[in-house]
Design an enzyme around this catalytic site. Structure first.
Site, short mmCIF file in Angstrom:
data_model
loop_
_atom_site.label_atom_id
_atom_site.label_comp_id
_atom_site.label_asym_id
_atom_site.label_seq_id
_atom_site.Cartn_x
_atom_site.Cartn_y
_atom_site.Cartn_z
N HIS A 1 15.56 6.79 -15.58
CA HIS A 1 16.90 7.33 -15.78
C HIS A 1 17.44 7.02 -17.15
CE1 HIS A 1 17.32 8.51 -11.53
NE2 HIS A 1 17.94 9.48 -12.16
N GLU B 1 -10.03 4.11 22.04
CA GLU B 1 -10.74 5.14 21.27
C GLU B 1 -12.20 5.28 21.71
OE1 GLU B 1 -10.39 4.22 17.09
OE2 GLU B 1 -10.73 2.10 17.40
C1 PEP Z 1 -8.76 6.96 15.48
O1 PEP Z 1 -9.95 6.75 15.67
O2 PEP Z 1 -8.11 7.88 16.01
C2 PEP Z 1 -8.01 6.09 14.56
C3 PEP Z 1 -6.71 6.16 14.44
O3 PEP Z 1 -8.72 5.20 13.81
P1 PEP Z 1 -9.60 5.64 12.53
O4 PEP Z 1 -9.30 7.08 12.25
O5 PEP Z 1 -9.22 4.75 11.44
O6 PEP Z 1 -10.98 5.41 13.04
MG MG Z 2 -10.81 4.87 15.11
#
Ligand code: PEP
Ligand code: MG
Length: 538
Positions: A188, A428
């Site tokens: 700025h 997962e």
């Molecule tokens: C996933 O597996 O959805 C996740 C969020 O972890 P990453 O993408 O880091 O494996």
């Molecule tokens: Mg993952």
């Protein structure tokens, strides 16, 4: 005659005597405070004084450079009233029991480094502004006046760096040019210089001997010519009003709830990979951080990050988020994220191999270092810990044992840490889905990693470009699994969210809300689009 080469931020030629500008000392000391609430109140009072000072500066600037040039002081007023900024200050005072000056200076440094590390040039330039308002607050708190001094005689102002408030308080008729060693064309100060029609240069490597010398500032060629023999003057007007407007618009989107018309609320968090992303989380008004992929800390280095390095990073993120939830996922390397110094053997099928929690349980010294940093940093904000790639209850029990050891060791060493940190697991793998009823008894929350869950459910390597067209996170198998996880979580009274990419898929937002998901964590830029859909739902 001597010529210094730099970069022009505003064109024009000025001839005059150089005056080196000396900054006011705003260094602060840290000390312990008993009555933290009184300290928080001091900040409140100092803020009112600082806001009044900024109003005076604004009025002065409107007269001298017009409204667009004065706008920065409105921005400073907004920044000073920003909830995230103020929360960070009071959070530091309360959690660390320290004096207001220190909390303000720390917040200023944290926010400034956050802005400074952003990709966007305009946002990067905001680092100077947040430092400027913090310095002002510190000055008020420590009774050092407003720091808004007057320029003496017509001169070329040469400085290490100049804050906007330092720039505008100078008597315009006495400033011939600005020349700084640091600074950026989007600062700025540069904007003000343009608005004031005053030539300005940055990146000039001057030395102190120039003080008092006659010089030409050639704003066209970006040079400072000492002891000149001729004079020319040019003026340009290049304003950054568009960027200011954009920032103001973004702020207007902040503060809205993520809830349906009938009042069903969803926690909407954002995913990050480094401290630099926190600015974007706040700018997009996420309610917290739902996934901090901590492995990026490891990936950026060529050796194991130490406990102290990690502690500082987690602490900074927690402080910057000022009490908002920060879910940090423990190291998830392997598969596509390989790190040389881990010396991992080549694998035929790394996605199904030695990765994430498997490495951590196999190498507890690495895991423990991270856990120590996390439990220590949890003292400074609202940190939760999340473990990736879980396939069994046994793994969770092993983690618990290691966590207990870490806490015991920290206690024995007299190192402060937070004991009751919320801990959850990522869902997962199909295995974790199928035993989610059992896992729910052992943890505080579930976060569904749909990226891996899709790959393992559909038996499709997520890295395989050839299979991209059949990698389908909308597959009914994946969606049913999500529903199952949510139901099992709720039966045990814990919450469930999604932190995989699917969480940001606005074509599914309605379905997720109907499934009963409690949280979605998405890339910062998706926060507002997802919020929009939720708010449109009945
Ligand atoms: C996933 O597996 O959805 C996740 C969020 O972890 P990453 O993408 O880091 O494996
Ligand atoms: Mg993952």
């Amino acid at each position: 005659m001597k010529v210094f080469e730099g970069k022009s931020v505003f064109s024009g030629i000025a001839i005059g005597k150089i005056s080196i500008f000396q900054k006011a000392d705003t260094s602060v000391k840290r000390f312990h405070i008993e009555d933290v609430e009184a300290e928080v109140k001091r900040v409140d009072e100092a803020k009112a004084t600082a806001l009044a000072q900024l109003q005076k500066l604004y009025d002065k600037a409107v007269q001298e450079v017009g409204e667009s040039g004065a706008a920065i002081f409105e921005v400073h007023q907004m920044m000073m009233e920003d909830g995230d900024y103020l929360d960070s200050i009071s959070n530091i005072i309360r959690t660390e029991g320290v004096n207001a000056e220190y909390a303000v200076a720390t917040t200023g440094d944290n926010f400034a480094s956050m802005f400074a590390s952003m990709d966007d040039d305009y946002m990067r330039a905001r680092a100077a502004d947040v430092k400027d308002i913090s310095d002002r607050l510190v000055r008020v708190l420590s009774g050092h006046g407003d720091g808004d001094m007057e320029a003496s005689e017509p001169s070329i102002i040469v400085a290490e760096d100049l804050a906007p408030s330092e720039t505008v308080q100078m008597d315009k008729s006495k400033v011939l040019a600005f020349v700084t060693r640091k600074g950026s064309s989007n600062s700025h100060t540069a904007i003000l210089a343009r608005t004031m029609n005053i030539p300005a240069l940055i990146n000039i490597e001057y030395d102190d001997s120039v003080n008092g010398m006659m010089a030409i500032v050639d704003g066209k060629n970006g040079t400072l010519i000492l002891e000149p023999d001729e004079k020319t003057l040019k003026k340009y007007q290049e304003l950054k009003d568009e960027e200011l407007r954009q920032r103001t618009m973004l702020r207007e989107l902040k503060g809205k709830q993520t809830e349906t018309k009938s009042g069903r609320k969803l926690h909407l968090y954002a995913n990050i990979g480094s401290t630099a992303d926190v600015a974007s989380v706040l700018a997009n008004d996420a309610e917290g951080i739902g996934l901090f992929r901590s492995e990026f800390i490891y990936l950026e280095k060529d050796n194991y990050p130490t406990e102290e390095e990690q502690f500082q990073i987690y602490k900074t993120v927690a402080q910057n988020m000022a009490g908002k939830k920060v879910i940090i996922r423990t190291l998830d390397i392997g598969a596509d994220k390989q790190i040389d110094y881990f010396n991992m053997a080549h694998e035929e099928n790394p996605a199904m191999g030695y990765r994430a929690i498997r490495i951590c349980l196999d190498r507890p010294e690495v895991f423990k270092t991270q856990l120590r940093a996390l439990f220590r940093a949890a003292m400074f904000g609202n940190i939760s810990i999340m473990y990736p790639m879980i396939i069994s209850v046994k793994e969770v029990l092993q983690i618990k044992e290691i966590v207990a050891e870490v806490k015991k060791e920290l206690t024995e060493q007299g190192i402060p840490f937070k004991d009751d940190v919320e801990q959850g697991v990522m869902i997962e793998t199909p295995a974790a889905v199928m035993i989610s009823d059992l896992l729910a008894k052992e943890v505080d929350f579930f976060s569904i990693g749909t990226n891996d869950l899709t790959q393992y459910t559909l038996a499709i390597d997520r890295q395989n470009a050839k299979l991209d067209n059949i990698y389908d996170s909308h597959h009914e198998a994946v969606l049913r699994m999500i529903k199952m996880v949510v139901d099992n979580a709720h039966k045990e009274g814990i919450w469930a969210g999604i932190c995989g990419e699917l969480g940001a898929d606005t074509t599914l937002t309605e379905r997720f809300v109907e499934m009963g998901l409690d949280e979605l964590s998405v890339s910062p830029t998706f926060v507002l689009p997802v919020r929009k859909i939720v708010r449109e739902m009945d």
